[in-house]
Design a protein around this motif. Sequence first.
Motif, short mmCIF file in Angstrom:
data_model
loop_
_atom_site.label_atom_id
_atom_site.label_comp_id
_atom_site.label_asym_id
_atom_site.label_seq_id
_atom_site.Cartn_x
_atom_site.Cartn_y
_atom_site.Cartn_z
N ARG A 103 0.83 -1.21 0.00
CA ARG A 103 0.00 0.00 0.00
C ARG A 103 0.86 1.25 0.00
N ARG A 104 2.06 1.16 0.57
CA ARG A 104 2.97 2.30 0.60
C ARG A 104 3.86 2.36 -0.63
N GLY A 105 3.56 1.51 -1.64
CA GLY A 105 4.26 1.63 -2.91
C GLY A 105 5.42 0.69 -3.13
N GLN A 106 5.71 -0.19 -2.17
CA GLN A 106 6.83 -1.11 -2.36
C GLN A 106 6.42 -2.24 -3.29
N SER A 107 7.35 -2.71 -4.11
CA SER A 107 7.07 -3.76 -5.08
C SER A 107 7.14 -5.13 -4.42
N VAL A 108 6.50 -6.11 -5.06
CA VAL A 108 6.52 -7.47 -4.52
C VAL A 108 7.94 -8.03 -4.52
N THR A 109 8.73 -7.66 -5.51
CA THR A 109 10.11 -8.17 -5.56
C THR A 109 10.95 -7.58 -4.43
N ALA A 110 10.75 -6.31 -4.12
CA ALA A 110 11.50 -5.69 -3.03
C ALA A 110 11.10 -6.31 -1.69
N ILE A 111 9.81 -6.52 -1.50
CA ILE A 111 9.33 -7.13 -0.25
C ILE A 111 9.86 -8.55 -0.12
N ALA A 112 9.78 -9.32 -1.21
CA ALA A 112 10.23 -10.71 -1.18
C ALA A 112 11.72 -10.80 -0.88
N ALA A 113 12.51 -9.92 -1.48
CA ALA A 113 13.96 -9.94 -1.23
C ALA A 113 14.27 -9.64 0.23
N ARG A 114 13.54 -8.70 0.80
CA ARG A 114 13.77 -8.33 2.19
C ARG A 114 13.34 -9.44 3.15
#
Length: 234
Positions: free
Chosen positions: A74-85
């Motif tokens: 919702r705050r604009g982060q991508s699924v790839t960035a979230i998954a990597a983290r």
Amino acid sequence: MSATSHPALEWLVRRRDGESAALIGWRDGVPAATVRRVTDPYGPFPRATRQLGRTHIPEAVAGARARRWLQARRRGQSVTAIAAREGVAHQLVSRMTADYGPFPAPEVIEEWAQARRAGRTMAQIAAADDIPVTVVSRATRSHGPFTPIGPRLPDGVVGLKGLAQMVGVTEPTVVRWVRQDRTPAPDFITASGRRLWLPATLTRWLSDANLATCPDCRARCISLSHHRRIAHRP
């Protein structure tokens, strides 16, 4: 499925609790197709949250993780960035959040737009949410226009905008005066060609410029008649 078919009844309960047919079959030593054949007529079943070959975590932990991912998207982060983290597959993040879009959330986009209107740069907004600047730019474009934000002037100097405010005219008018050499020579010119004056220079110029003051709007002008024709048409 008869009432005495205890394994099948158990499979039905487990599928309703979120266990996949493949995991049930693996645990009970039967083909997944068998589990599906005897339980599918009693569906539909919720999306499986426990599947074969995947790490199983407590439901409370899984729920907290899903809420965290949803907030990040919702705050604009991508699924790839979230998954990597988080150290998970991006498909899992997408599947767990896809039904709760759109992303970024409309209220977040409006928050970004208000921040831009208040003078914050897109880089500052993006840094606060750990997202690329392009996400903020693309999401807020339709909420503009926004006032361009340039580098702040150092204390003790005045640019075109400040000169316009001192004289009481619009910035385009001052630009025209500069082109016509009707303003004093700038005290500084930046590498990009920006003209800057010391306040004392402009004060002396105003005292000697013999500018007329419009009695109607108090604007300063070189030609009062010309100003009235342009600004105060009947």
